[in-house]
Design an enzyme around this catalytic site. Structure first.
Site, PDB file in Angstrom:
ATOM      1  N   ASN A   2      79.766 -87.420 -81.043  1.00  0.00           N
ATOM      2  CA  ASN A   2      80.208 -86.926 -82.354  1.00  0.00           C
ATOM      3  C   ASN A   2      81.660 -86.476 -82.251  1.00  0.00           C
ATOM      4  O   ASN A   2      82.268 -86.563 -81.186  1.00  0.00           O
ATOM      5  CB  ASN A   2      79.290 -85.791 -82.833  1.00  0.00           C
ATOM      6  CG  ASN A   2      79.248 -84.661 -81.829  1.00  0.00           C
ATOM      7  OD1 ASN A   2      80.252 -84.017 -81.566  1.00  0.00           O
ATOM      8  ND2 ASN A   2      78.079 -84.428 -81.239  1.00  0.00           N
ATOM      9  N   ASP A  18      72.010 -84.907 -81.518  1.00  0.00           N
ATOM     10  CA  ASP A  18      70.606 -84.720 -81.911  1.00  0.00           C
ATOM     11  C   ASP A  18      69.731 -85.896 -81.469  1.00  0.00           C
ATOM     12  O   ASP A  18      68.509 -85.794 -81.464  1.00  0.00           O
ATOM     13  CB  ASP A  18      70.508 -84.554 -83.434  1.00  0.00           C
ATOM     14  CG  ASP A  18      71.031 -83.195 -83.880  1.00  0.00           C
ATOM     15  OD1 ASP A  18      70.729 -82.206 -83.188  1.00  0.00           O
ATOM     16  OD2 ASP A  18      71.767 -83.128 -84.878  1.00  0.00           O
ATOM     17  N   LYS A  42      75.385-103.902 -69.364  1.00  0.00           N
ATOM     18  CA  LYS A  42      75.905-103.904 -70.731  1.00  0.00           C
ATOM     19  C   LYS A  42      75.031-104.810 -71.620  1.00  0.00           C
ATOM     20  O   LYS A  42      74.728-105.949 -71.238  1.00  0.00           O
ATOM     21  CB  LYS A  42      77.347-104.405 -70.730  1.00  0.00           C
ATOM     22  CG  LYS A  42      77.998-104.293 -72.082  1.00  0.00           C
ATOM     23  CD  LYS A  42      79.369-104.910 -72.125  1.00  0.00           C
ATOM     24  CE  LYS A  42      79.742-105.092 -73.590  1.00  0.00           C
ATOM     25  NZ  LYS A  42      80.861-105.976 -73.783  1.00  0.00           N
ATOM     26  N   PHE A  94      75.670 -72.065 -83.789  1.00  0.00           N
ATOM     27  CA  PHE A  94      76.584 -72.594 -84.801  1.00  0.00           C
ATOM     28  C   PHE A  94      75.809 -73.527 -85.726  1.00  0.00           C
ATOM     29  O   PHE A  94      74.914 -74.245 -85.271  1.00  0.00           O
ATOM     30  CB  PHE A  94      77.722 -73.396 -84.134  1.00  0.00           C
ATOM     31  CG  PHE A  94      78.888 -72.543 -83.728  1.00  0.00           C
ATOM     32  CD1 PHE A  94      78.770 -71.629 -82.692  1.00  0.00           C
ATOM     33  CD2 PHE A  94      80.107 -72.655 -84.385  1.00  0.00           C
ATOM     34  CE1 PHE A  94      79.843 -70.829 -82.315  1.00  0.00           C
ATOM     35  CE2 PHE A  94      81.194 -71.868 -84.025  1.00  0.00           C
ATOM     36  CZ  PHE A  94      81.062 -70.947 -82.990  1.00  0.00           C
ATOM     37  N   LYS A 109      67.878 -71.569 -89.905  1.00  0.00           N
ATOM     38  CA  LYS A 109      68.069 -71.979 -88.502  1.00  0.00           C
ATOM     39  C   LYS A 109      68.117 -70.749 -87.603  1.00  0.00           C
ATOM     40  O   LYS A 109      67.589 -70.752 -86.498  1.00  0.00           O
ATOM     41  CB  LYS A 109      69.370 -72.779 -88.336  1.00  0.00           C
ATOM     42  CG  LYS A 109      69.294 -74.217 -88.848  1.00  0.00           C
ATOM     43  CD  LYS A 109      70.622 -74.936 -88.570  1.00  0.00           C
ATOM     44  CE  LYS A 109      70.664 -76.306 -89.228  1.00  0.00           C
ATOM     45  NZ  LYS A 109      71.942 -76.985 -89.040  1.00  0.00           N
ATOM     46  N   LYS A 121      65.437 -70.352 -84.668  1.00  0.00           N
ATOM     47  CA  LYS A 121      65.877 -70.403 -83.269  1.00  0.00           C
ATOM     48  C   LYS A 121      65.975 -69.010 -82.642  1.00  0.00           C
ATOM     49  O   LYS A 121      66.465 -68.865 -81.532  1.00  0.00           O
ATOM     50  CB  LYS A 121      67.218 -71.148 -83.171  1.00  0.00           C
ATOM     51  CG  LYS A 121      67.145 -72.579 -83.749  1.00  0.00           C
ATOM     52  CD  LYS A 121      68.365 -73.424 -83.414  1.00  0.00           C
ATOM     53  CE  LYS A 121      68.321 -74.758 -84.166  1.00  0.00           C
ATOM     54  NZ  LYS A 121      69.264 -75.757 -83.688  1.00  0.00           N
TER      55      LYS A 121
HETATM   56  N1  CTP Z   1      71.803 -77.428 -80.769  1.00  0.00           N
HETATM   57  C1  CTP Z   1      71.185 -77.447 -79.532  1.00  0.00           C
HETATM   58  N2  CTP Z   1      70.542 -78.558 -79.113  1.00  0.00           N
HETATM   59  C2  CTP Z   1      70.466 -79.648 -79.918  1.00  0.00           C
HETATM   60  C3  CTP Z   1      71.096 -79.628 -81.174  1.00  0.00           C
HETATM   61  C4  CTP Z   1      71.751 -78.489 -81.584  1.00  0.00           C
HETATM   62  O1  CTP Z   1      71.246 -76.465 -78.787  1.00  0.00           O
HETATM   63  N3  CTP Z   1      69.835 -80.719 -79.474  1.00  0.00           N
HETATM   64  C5  CTP Z   1      72.474 -76.189 -81.191  1.00  0.00           C
HETATM   65  C6  CTP Z   1      73.949 -76.329 -81.447  1.00  0.00           C
HETATM   66  O2  CTP Z   1      74.704 -76.009 -80.301  1.00  0.00           O
HETATM   67  C7  CTP Z   1      74.219 -75.313 -82.555  1.00  0.00           C
HETATM   68  C8  CTP Z   1      72.889 -75.217 -83.276  1.00  0.00           C
HETATM   69  O3  CTP Z   1      71.921 -75.810 -82.413  1.00  0.00           O
HETATM   70  O4  CTP Z   1      74.491 -74.031 -82.042  1.00  0.00           O
HETATM   71  C9  CTP Z   1      72.813 -75.881 -84.620  1.00  0.00           C
HETATM   72  O5  CTP Z   1      73.011 -77.236 -84.506  1.00  0.00           O
HETATM   73  P1  CTP Z   1      72.912 -78.155 -85.816  1.00  0.00           P
HETATM   74  O6  CTP Z   1      73.116 -79.543 -85.395  1.00  0.00           O
HETATM   75  O7  CTP Z   1      73.784 -77.608 -86.918  1.00  0.00           O
HETATM   76  O8  CTP Z   1      71.476 -77.887 -86.294  1.00  0.00           O
HETATM   77  P2  CTP Z   1      70.144 -78.586 -85.996  1.00  0.00           P
HETATM   78  O9  CTP Z   1      69.189 -77.498 -85.761  1.00  0.00           O
HETATM   79  O10 CTP Z   1      70.307 -79.598 -84.930  1.00  0.00           O
HETATM   80  O11 CTP Z   1      69.812 -79.256 -87.395  1.00  0.00           O
HETATM   81  P3  CTP Z   1      70.551 -80.432 -88.252  1.00  0.00           P
HETATM   82  O12 CTP Z   1      71.260 -81.321 -87.287  1.00  0.00           O
HETATM   83  O13 CTP Z   1      69.424 -81.066 -88.945  1.00  0.00           O
HETATM   84  O14 CTP Z   1      71.478 -79.720 -89.171  1.00  0.00           O
END
Ligand code: CTP
Length: 393
Positions: free
Chosen positions: A204, A273, A283, A316, A330, A334
């Site tokens: 990302n 994610d 490859k 975050f 969230k 969490k």
């Molecule tokens: N995070 C994490 N592990 C993951 C994804 C996210 O620890 N696999 C943590 C990020 O570091 C951040 C928080 O979760 O502090 C929120 O991440 P975000 O992507 O905004 O939220 P998600 O819970 O993953 O939900 P969505 O992507 O659906 O918004």
């Protein structure tokens, strides 16, 4: 970072004196009021006029120009920096000699100080110079550099003045109150890369700048910092223990390896994610692939929430839109102490910018909205919450 500080910059007769002009400017950029004192030898390398033009103040050279400048200037000083400092000045100051304005000021001044030596490496290695530098360190005076490299005389060795940025950093660290000392803060930063095959990955746009700013600010405030960083090109701050992690699995392993000793965890990494269901050894040929099977990565922050103990846990939420409800959900899900919401759709917020626009949401549901700020400033307001918690407020 130095706003309100009165810095007295002492310049002595080394070829590195020309860098002092840049140093003065950079200290002023950080908010310091800079006054300059030069030795006669320094004036042969850089005209006082240059420093006057930069600082907007008279430059002081002559001990007899004003009968009290050796007292008054020192009384108005919060930080005394001597850069460059020659062997001659170092040895004189160590003996307590006072034969020019700079050395008189050194004797009357009694506050934080930085000395940045610059000289030929043989002079630097000299026993007397070394012993004087050791004594300065013992007295709590910060010695910045010198560093190894090409010297003006054409030789190579340890004698070059520290980079201006390092001297500025030393100044900021000295002048920042160490209100987080005793805290051991684990910070994650940057994106993760989830391999698909030897050349492709899912990632990302996270630059890592927010997490690195948090690490820098926490270290400046006296915390012991472990920074777990995904792949990014930001320079790690000095004095921070850095661990590199490529994938979400690497990051999870590193986080739980370092969790035990942490008193607070800030999960600012943009952990991917999704990852590929399987990583191809060779490859992939595009003609062979019509679709990719993705699976969800482990939610590291959610796992941390179940194992946090008394640690202060910060997450975050990067959202398209100021979605307070979603960020607050969230936080609950969490088990966080604080959620940092940033609306990435706003100009000046989000990925790969030097600024951010955040709202902080705490466990009680209190929301604090902030305007666009530099990431280093955002880092400080986040760290203030750890400080508050430390005080039990
Ligand atoms: N995070 C994490 N592990 C993951 C994804 C996210 O620890 N696999 C943590 C990020 O570091 C951040 C928080 O979760 O502090 C929120 O991440 P975000 O992507 O905004 O939220 P998600 O819970 O993953 O939900 P969505 O992507 O659906 O918004």
């Amino acid at each position: 970072m130095l706003s309100g500080s009165n810095v007295l910059l002492g310049i002595t007769g080394s070829i590195a004196a020309y860098k002092a002009a840049d140093l003065a400017r950079r200290l002023m950029d950080e908010g310091a009021r800079v006054r300059v004192v030069m030795t006669d030898a320094a004036c042969r390398f850089i005209p006082p006029y240059t420093l006057e033009a930069i600082t907007g103040h008279d430059v002081h050279v002559d001990l007899f120009q004003d009968p009290y400048s050796h007292i008054n200037l020192a009384a108005e000083t919060d930080l005394f920096i001597i850069a460059p400092a020659t062997a001659n000045t170092i040895n004189k100051l160590a003996c307590g000699l006072a034969d020019n304005l700079l050395s008189n000021l050194w004797l009357t001044y009694d506050g934080p100080a930085i000395i940045a030596p610059a000289m030929n490496f043989r002079m630097y290695k000299n026993r007397i110079v070394q012993s004087n530098i050791r004594n300065f360190k013992k007295a709590g005076i910060e010695i910045s550099g010198p560093v190894k490299g090409g010297l003006a005389c054409g030789e190579e060795g340890e004698g070059r003045m520290s980079e201006v940025s390092e001297i500025v950093e030393a100044a900021i660290s000295i002048m920042t109150p160490h209100d987080l000392s005793g805290q051991k803060i684990l910070i994650t930063a940057g994106p993760t890369q989830e391999q698909i095959d030897p050349v492709r990955y899912i990632s990302n746009r996270s630059s890592g700048k927010m997490g690195y700013a948090l690490a820098l600010a926490a270290r400046r405030r006296g915390a012991e910092v472990t920074l777990i960083s995904g792949p990014c090109s930001v320079t790690p701050p000095d004095g921070v223990s850095i661990v590199f992690a490529e994938s979400s699995i690497d990051m999870e392993t590193a986080v739980f390896k370092h969790l035990d000793k942490a008193t607070a965890v800030i999960m600012s990494a943009a952990v991917s994610d999704f990852r590929a269901d399987s990583i191809a050894k060779k490859k992939l040929e595009k003609s062979d692939v019509n679709s990719l099977k993705l699976i969800k990565t482990a939610d590291i922050l959610k796992k941390l929430g179940t194992r946090k103990g008394k640690r202060f846990l910060i997450g975050f939420a990067a959202e398209s839109g100021k979605n307070i409800k979603r960020a607050a959900d969230k936080l609950k899900d969490k088990k966080l102490d604080l959620m940092v919401l940033n609306d990435i759709s706003q100009e000046g917020a989000g990925f790969d910018t030097d600024t951010n626009i955040v709202s902080l949401i705490n466990k009680s549901g209190d929301i604090a909205d902030y305007p666009v700020m530099k990431k280093i400033e955002v880092a400080h307001i986040i760290l203030d919450r750890i400080k508050k918690q430390k005080k039990g407020k």
